[in-house]
Design a protein around this motif. Structure first.
Motif, PDB file in Angstrom:
ATOM      1  N   CYS A  44       0.882  -1.292   0.091  1.00  0.00           N
ATOM      2  CA  CYS A  44      -0.040  -0.180   0.059  1.00  0.00           C
ATOM      3  C   CYS A  44       0.730   1.329   0.096  1.00  0.00           C
ATOM      4  O   CYS A  44       0.652   2.330  -0.700  1.00  0.00           O
ATOM      5  CB  CYS A  44      -1.015  -0.045   1.136  1.00  0.00           C
ATOM      6  N   ALA A  48       0.952   4.010  -2.776  1.00  0.00           N
ATOM      7  CA  ALA A  48       0.704   5.476  -2.618  1.00  0.00           C
ATOM      8  C   ALA A  48       1.970   6.454  -3.210  1.00  0.00           C
ATOM      9  O   ALA A  48       1.798   7.539  -3.777  1.00  0.00           O
ATOM     10  CB  ALA A  48       0.568   5.785  -0.985  1.00  0.00           C
ATOM     11  N   THR A  51       1.683   6.785  -7.010  1.00  0.00           N
ATOM     12  CA  THR A  51       0.694   7.777  -7.374  1.00  0.00           C
ATOM     13  C   THR A  51       1.129   9.145  -6.982  1.00  0.00           C
ATOM     14  O   THR A  51       0.863   9.819  -7.981  1.00  0.00           O
ATOM     15  CB  THR A  51      -0.622   7.174  -6.386  1.00  0.00           C
ATOM     16  N   THR A 108       7.956  -2.036   0.444  1.00  0.00           N
ATOM     17  CA  THR A 108       7.663  -0.793  -0.492  1.00  0.00           C
ATOM     18  C   THR A 108       8.669  -0.405  -1.356  1.00  0.00           C
ATOM     19  O   THR A 108       8.256  -0.192  -2.520  1.00  0.00           O
ATOM     20  CB  THR A 108       7.718   0.495   0.618  1.00  0.00           C
ATOM     21  N   SER A 138      -6.621   8.247  -7.481  1.00  0.00           N
ATOM     22  CA  SER A 138      -5.870   8.022  -6.411  1.00  0.00           C
ATOM     23  C   SER A 138      -6.609   7.159  -5.352  1.00  0.00           C
ATOM     24  O   SER A 138      -5.986   6.147  -4.751  1.00  0.00           O
ATOM     25  CB  SER A 138      -5.448   9.182  -5.881  1.00  0.00           C
ATOM     26  N   MET A 142      -5.518   2.962  -4.255  1.00  0.00           N
ATOM     27  CA  MET A 142      -5.556   2.596  -2.549  1.00  0.00           C
ATOM     28  C   MET A 142      -6.407   1.540  -2.622  1.00  0.00           C
ATOM     29  O   MET A 142      -6.156   0.477  -1.895  1.00  0.00           O
ATOM     30  CB  MET A 142      -5.589   3.699  -1.954  1.00  0.00           C
TER      31      MET A 142
END
Length: 187
Positions: A44, A48, A51, A108, A138, A142
């Motif tokens: 996640c 993010a 994005t 990540t 966006s 998510m």
């Protein structure tokens, strides 16, 4: 609004379906709920960050050196080689008792380094969208990241998948990372 949502869903699926395989393998290899949470949180956070980078890229579309994005493929290759060497030397079992197999930061970074296709789709999408469409897209990204994590966990918990990873995970996971890296390098 519906068209924006559908476009965002299709853009996400088209650029993140490869993450489903990775999430399923990592979920199957996770030993604790904490490791599963690290994998999901890293996914996640990576989405993010992609994005946000895409939004910046949409504003700087002419300055983004997209011809070098494929070099991000080196990161999963390096991670896969290191993981393979650790497994071969037997240090993986020791490392798993000291810390999670995949931490939030590692996950990540893996998502970010594999983001060349995401950026190549999201930047133009954002460049031609107004602020409301960017915001909706966006949020959809998510939500889709959470759906992808859930799907990866479900697939990773299927007994044959879990058995495959239990038996061959020490070989399979590094090979998957190296393969992803090579595919990114090849563009």
């Amino acid at each position: 609004m519906i068209q924006t949502i559908l476009t965002a869903v299709l853009a996400f699926l088209g650029t993140n379906i490869d993450d489903l395989v990775l999430l399923a393998l990592l979920s199957a290899s996770a030993k604790t709920k904490r490791e599963e949470m690290h994998i999901a949180a890293g996914q996640c956070l990576g989405v993010a960050a992609i994005t946000a980078l895409s939004l910046v890229g949409a504003f700087l579309v002419r300055a983004v050196p997209t011809k070098y994005l494929h070099l991000f493929g080196l990161a999963p290759i390096i991670f896969g080689v290191v993981k393979g060497i650790q497994n071969w030397k037997g240090k993986a079992a020791q490392a798993q008792t000291e810390q999670p197999a995949i931490g939030v930061g590692t996950m990540t970074m893996l998502v970010l380094f594999g983001s060349g296709d995401n950026l190549s789709v999201y930047i133009p999408l954002f460049a031609v969208s107004d602020a409301a469409r960017v915001a909706v897209s966006s949020v959809v990204f998510m939500i889709m990241a959470l759906v992808l994590c859930a799907a990866g966990r479900i697939i990773g918990q299927i007994p044959p998948v879990k058995q495959l990873v239990a038996r061959w995970g020490e070989v399979l996971i590094p090979v998957v990372f190296i393969t992803i890296g090579i595919l990114i390098l090849l563009g």
